[in-house]
Motif scaffolding. Structure first.
Motif, PDB file in Angstrom:
ATOM      1  N   GLU A 189      -3.941  -4.109 -10.166  1.00  0.00           N
ATOM      2  CA  GLU A 189      -5.238  -3.539  -9.781  1.00  0.00           C
ATOM      3  C   GLU A 189      -5.093  -2.251  -8.972  1.00  0.00           C
ATOM      4  O   GLU A 189      -5.851  -1.294  -9.179  1.00  0.00           O
ATOM      5  CB  GLU A 189      -6.006  -4.571  -8.972  1.00  0.00           C
ATOM      6  CG  GLU A 189      -7.374  -4.153  -8.529  1.00  0.00           C
ATOM      7  CD  GLU A 189      -8.069  -5.246  -7.738  1.00  0.00           C
ATOM      8  OE1 GLU A 189      -8.707  -4.900  -6.729  1.00  0.00           O
ATOM      9  OE2 GLU A 189      -7.972  -6.416  -8.133  1.00  0.00           O
ATOM     10  N   GLU A 190      -4.145  -2.206  -8.070  1.00  0.00           N
ATOM     11  CA  GLU A 190      -3.971  -1.031  -7.209  1.00  0.00           C
ATOM     12  C   GLU A 190      -3.542   0.213  -7.991  1.00  0.00           C
ATOM     13  O   GLU A 190      -3.711   1.326  -7.516  1.00  0.00           O
ATOM     14  CB  GLU A 190      -2.928  -1.310  -6.112  1.00  0.00           C
ATOM     15  CG  GLU A 190      -3.364  -2.352  -5.115  1.00  0.00           C
ATOM     16  CD  GLU A 190      -3.078  -3.781  -5.568  1.00  0.00           C
ATOM     17  OE1 GLU A 190      -3.257  -4.690  -4.754  1.00  0.00           O
ATOM     18  OE2 GLU A 190      -2.713  -4.007  -6.737  1.00  0.00           O
ATOM     19  N   VAL A 212       2.561   1.586  -3.458  1.00  0.00           N
ATOM     20  CA  VAL A 212       1.605   2.028  -4.474  1.00  0.00           C
ATOM     21  C   VAL A 212       1.341   3.527  -4.338  1.00  0.00           C
ATOM     22  O   VAL A 212       1.361   4.263  -5.332  1.00  0.00           O
ATOM     23  CB  VAL A 212       0.298   1.212  -4.389  1.00  0.00           C
ATOM     24  CG1 VAL A 212      -0.811   1.841  -5.221  1.00  0.00           C
ATOM     25  CG2 VAL A 212       0.539  -0.227  -4.843  1.00  0.00           C
ATOM     26  N   ALA A 250       0.827  -1.213   0.000  1.00  0.00           N
ATOM     27  CA  ALA A 250       0.000   0.000   0.000  1.00  0.00           C
ATOM     28  C   ALA A 250       0.862   1.265   0.000  1.00  0.00           C
ATOM     29  O   ALA A 250       0.596   2.210  -0.754  1.00  0.00           O
ATOM     30  CB  ALA A 250      -0.941  -0.011   1.200  1.00  0.00           C
ATOM     31  N   TYR A 309       4.285  -5.381  -9.109  1.00  0.00           N
ATOM     32  CA  TYR A 309       4.381  -3.966  -8.750  1.00  0.00           C
ATOM     33  C   TYR A 309       5.700  -3.364  -9.218  1.00  0.00           C
ATOM     34  O   TYR A 309       5.734  -2.241  -9.726  1.00  0.00           O
ATOM     35  CB  TYR A 309       4.234  -3.787  -7.240  1.00  0.00           C
ATOM     36  CG  TYR A 309       2.945  -4.360  -6.713  1.00  0.00           C
ATOM     37  CD1 TYR A 309       1.747  -3.668  -6.865  1.00  0.00           C
ATOM     38  CD2 TYR A 309       2.917  -5.602  -6.097  1.00  0.00           C
ATOM     39  CE1 TYR A 309       0.556  -4.195  -6.403  1.00  0.00           C
ATOM     40  CE2 TYR A 309       1.729  -6.139  -5.629  1.00  0.00           C
ATOM     41  CZ  TYR A 309       0.552  -5.438  -5.787  1.00  0.00           C
ATOM     42  OH  TYR A 309      -0.629  -5.969  -5.335  1.00  0.00           O
TER      43      TYR A 309
END
Length: 123
Positions: A120-121, A15, A12, A76
């Motif tokens: 997706e993030e 991102v 998190a 990522y």
């Protein structure tokens, strides 16, 4: 359970940093913002930014493998490095863009990620 929660928190934060910094790097051709993305990738590897970003593509993959969370983070890292390459191209830093693109391809190939997929993030 704690390991999973920790990993979700790391993702998190990564991102958030990448989204903010890439937006600035692209819109303003800001090298500092691009370096912030590099710092975020280096942070995932627990390495100094200067060391991490000079790694050959294969060495970057090795460091992800050694981190123990490479499988969870590969999508990522691939996305961040690919987008970073595009930002560097926009700044006229074509050699640096090429290295970032090669690093992204190496991570995607080694961990079985789809190079072109947006996690997706980040969507």
């Amino acid at each position: 359970m704690l390991h999973r929660d920790y990993l979700l928190e790391v993702i998190a934060q990564f991102v958030d940093t990448v989204i903010q910094s890439l937006t600035i790097a692209r819109e303003k051709a800001d090298p500092k913002a691009a370096q912030d993305v590099e710092a975020a990738v280096a942070g995932l590897l627990d390495l100094d930014q200067q060391v991490a970003m000079q790694l050959t593509p294969d060495s970057l993959v090795t460091m992800l493998l050694l981190s123990g969370v490479g499988d969870a983070l590969a999508d990522y890292v691939t996305y961040a490095m690919r987008e970073l390459a595009d930002a560097y191209d926009g700044m006229g830093e074509h050699d640096l863009a090429s290295l970032r693109r090669e690093q992204a391809h190496a991570v995607a190939d080694s961990f079985g990620c789809d190079y072109d997929v947006v996690p997706e993030e980040f969507a």
